[in-house]
Structures are given as structure tokens and as C-alpha cells.
Scaffold this active site. Structure first.
Site, PDB file in Angstrom:
ATOM      1  CG  HIS A  12      40.206  46.843  36.592  1.00 20.60           C
ATOM      2  ND1 HIS A  12      39.295  47.862  36.467  1.00 20.60           N
ATOM      3  CD2 HIS A  12      41.406  47.422  36.824  1.00 20.60           C
ATOM      4  CE1 HIS A  12      39.926  49.020  36.609  1.00 20.60           C
ATOM      5  NE2 HIS A  12      41.221  48.773  36.830  1.00 20.60           N
ATOM      6  CD  GLU A  13      44.901  45.760  37.343  1.00 19.54           C
ATOM      7  OE1 GLU A  13      45.688  46.380  36.582  1.00 19.54           O
ATOM      8  OE2 GLU A  13      44.256  46.336  38.232  1.00 19.54           O
ATOM      9  CG  HIS A  60      44.304  48.878  33.137  1.00 19.41           C
ATOM     10  ND1 HIS A  60      43.795  50.128  32.863  1.00 19.41           N
ATOM     11  CD2 HIS A  60      44.019  48.631  34.443  1.00 19.41           C
ATOM     12  CE1 HIS A  60      43.225  50.615  33.954  1.00 19.41           C
ATOM     13  NE2 HIS A  60      43.338  49.722  34.919  1.00 19.41           N
ATOM     14  CD  GLU A  93      42.172  52.538  36.850  1.00 23.29           C
ATOM     15  OE1 GLU A  93      41.532  51.545  37.255  1.00 23.29           O
ATOM     16  OE2 GLU A  93      43.378  52.497  36.549  1.00 23.29           O
TER      17      GLU A  93
END
Length: 172
Positions: A89-90, A93, A158
């Protein structure tokens, strides 16, 4: 640089070298390097905070100097696949350059507020005050609209990072 220093001081952040990440968290290490290779950027530095609260975040200015920070809680309370999903997930980003986009969008919203504040403090003739009041009110209205758009943009980013994570980590 200042962010690193602040995090080190307040949160006891330590950056792990690549060999340590590979030894402690081999699946996470492999994922990080695979994504970095696929998207042609340098593998981000991994920061570790000795806190049981399971948290992770990403910061930086460009993909090339991005950092992923994770807490002890990520590896204490999550299994390996769940921890990889958090890191993916990071990475999402970073791939999507979200930290740059959100910084710029936030800056634009703050400029609107600064315009409002400057107009609220302005002095001069009553005609100038009237014009300043109109500009200030318009800036304040745009600021409030901008805040909601910024929140919407944040949720969208997100969601995209979640989608990236789901595409990179197989559920078991």
C-alpha cells in the site's frame, strides 16, 4: 532531512539498512525491490519505529528519496502476507507519487487561506477595504471548498494505493 530528524527524535525512528530488511523481513524486502525495479526507481529507505501501534506511512519529495516507515506493531500483529500488503500500500503511494500530489494540493489550499488572512488584515480607504473584503470572502469560500476537495483527493489516493496493494500481494 528535517522530517528524518524530527521522526528520529520524537519517535525513536531508525532506518534499517537493506541487509537488515532482507534478514528480518525477506518477503517485504523482495516486494520492495520488485516494485522498485518494475517502476524504475531506487528502493525506498525503510524506517522502523519501536512502537506496538500498527502504523505505516510514506514521505519524501520524489520517488528517488521516498521513505516508508513502519512500526513494530505491523510485524507483531500481522502475519507476513498482511505486513506485505501494508508495505505494498505504501509502495502504491510512491508509485502514484501521492506525497507530491497531496503536498501541492494542500499548498494551494493554504495559499487560499493566506489570501483570505491578508485581505482581512488589509487597511486603506473604504473602497480598498471593500475590494479586499470581497477578495477575502471569495478566497475563504474557495478555501472551504478546497478543504473538502483535498479530503476527497486524499480518499481517492488511499483507494488507489489499496488497489495497488491488492494487485501486488496475493491473499492466502
Amino acid at each position: 532531512w528535517l522530517s528524518d530528524l524530527t521522526l528520529r527524535w520524537f519517535n525513536k525512528l531508525e532506518f534499517l539498512d537493506d541487509a537488515t530488511v532482507k534478514q528480518r523481513y525477506p518477503g517485504v524486502h523482495q516486494l520492495i525491490h520488485q516494485v522498485a525495479d518494475d517502476y524504475r526507481f531506487k528502493a525506498p529507505r525503510i524506517g522502523f519505529i519501536p512502537d506496538r501501534n500498527p502504523t505505516a506511512f510514506t514521505y519524501g519529495l520524489l520517488r528517488s528519496n521516498a521513505r516508508i516507515v513502519v512500526t513494530q506493531g505491523i510485524f507483531e500483529f500481522l502475519n507476513e502476507e498482511e505486513a506485505k500488503a501494508v508495505v505494498a500500500h505504501e509502495l502504491g503511494h510512491i508509485v502514484n507519487r501521492d506525497f507530491i500530489l497531496m503536498t501541492m494540493a494542500g499548498m494551494l489550499v493554504q495559499i487560499l487561506y493566506q489570501i483570505y488572512a491578508a485581505m482581512a488584515r488589509s487597511s486603506g480607504s473604504s473602497r480598498k477595504k471593500g475590494n479586499a473584503a470581497i477578495v477575502g470572502l471569495a478566497a475563504l469560500i474557495c478555501y472551504y471548498i478546497g478543504i473538502y476537495l483535498l479530503l476527497y483527493l486524499s480518499r481517492t489516493r488511499e483507494f488507489l494505493a489499496d488497489g495497488f496493494s491488492a494487485s501486488r500481494v496475493e491473499p492466502k
